[in-house]
Design a protein around this motif. Structure first.
Motif, PDB file in Angstrom:
ATOM      1  N   GLY A 160      -4.309   6.104  -3.920  1.00  0.00           N
ATOM      2  CA  GLY A 160      -5.109   7.288  -3.652  1.00  0.00           C
ATOM      3  C   GLY A 160      -5.936   7.719  -4.844  1.00  0.00           C
ATOM      4  N   PRO A 161      -6.689   8.798  -4.670  1.00  0.00           N
ATOM      5  CA  PRO A 161      -7.504   9.323  -5.762  1.00  0.00           C
ATOM      6  C   PRO A 161      -6.640   9.788  -6.935  1.00  0.00           C
TER       7      PRO A 161
ATOM      8  N   ARG B 105       3.512  10.984 -10.698  1.00  0.00           N
ATOM      9  CA  ARG B 105       2.996   9.872  -9.874  1.00  0.00           C
ATOM     10  C   ARG B 105       2.046   9.020 -10.706  1.00  0.00           C
ATOM     11  N   LEU B 106       1.176   9.646 -11.460  1.00  0.00           N
ATOM     12  CA  LEU B 106       0.232   8.912 -12.295  1.00  0.00           C
ATOM     13  C   LEU B 106       0.976   8.047 -13.320  1.00  0.00           C
TER      14      LEU B 106
ATOM     15  N   GLN C 265       0.815  -1.204   0.000  1.00  0.00           N
ATOM     16  CA  GLN C 265       0.000   0.000   0.000  1.00  0.00           C
ATOM     17  C   GLN C 265       0.850   1.257   0.000  1.00  0.00           C
ATOM     18  N   GLY C 266       2.174   1.129   0.161  1.00  0.00           N
ATOM     19  CA  GLY C 266       3.044   2.275   0.316  1.00  0.00           C
ATOM     20  C   GLY C 266       3.564   2.853  -0.975  1.00  0.00           C
TER      21      GLY C 266
END
Length: 122
Positions: A94-95, A103-104, A88-89
């Motif tokens: 996230g949204p 990041r995307l 999860q890290g």
């Protein structure tokens, strides 16, 4: 935890030689993976060195359950992950609207790598 460094090296080479790697020809062009350093638990870091300079490092897990992460010095370093939350890290849960373009793109690459792995392509 006892770890087979040869297996860690094989995982690092497979990761860095993959099609989504920013350094796909690193090993073939004289680069070396050096200094396998334990980070705690099953997490390890290995440095990619070329011409005496650290070109990047890879954070990877001994079990292979967590997707390896390549970081260029001076780039965005990975955030520490609380124990037990490795998957999860990665910042990809996230949204989407709140993610930066970088990041995307990183997350899309990770998702594509995971799909390839699941389909037996890696």
């Amino acid at each position: 935890m006892v770890t087979d460094v040869a297996r860690l090296r094989a995982r690092a080479v497979a990761h860095i030689s993959g099609p989504s790697s920013p350094y796909p020809n690193f090993v073939n062009s004289g680069g070396e993976l050096q200094e396998f350093t334990p980070l705690g638990g099953e997490s390890w870091r290995v440095y990619g060195v070329q011409n005496g300079q650290t070109a990047f490092y890879i954070d990877l897990s001994a079990s292979g359950r967590v997707t390896p992460r390549t970081v260029t010095p001076g780039g965005n370093a990975p955030q520490p992950v609380p124990p037990g939350n490795e998957e999860q890290g990665d910042g990809c849960g996230g949204p989407v609207r709140e993610m930066t373009d970088r990041r995307l793109a990183d997350c899309l690459g990770r998702f594509a790598d995971e799909l390839r792995r699941r389909s037996g392509g890696e």
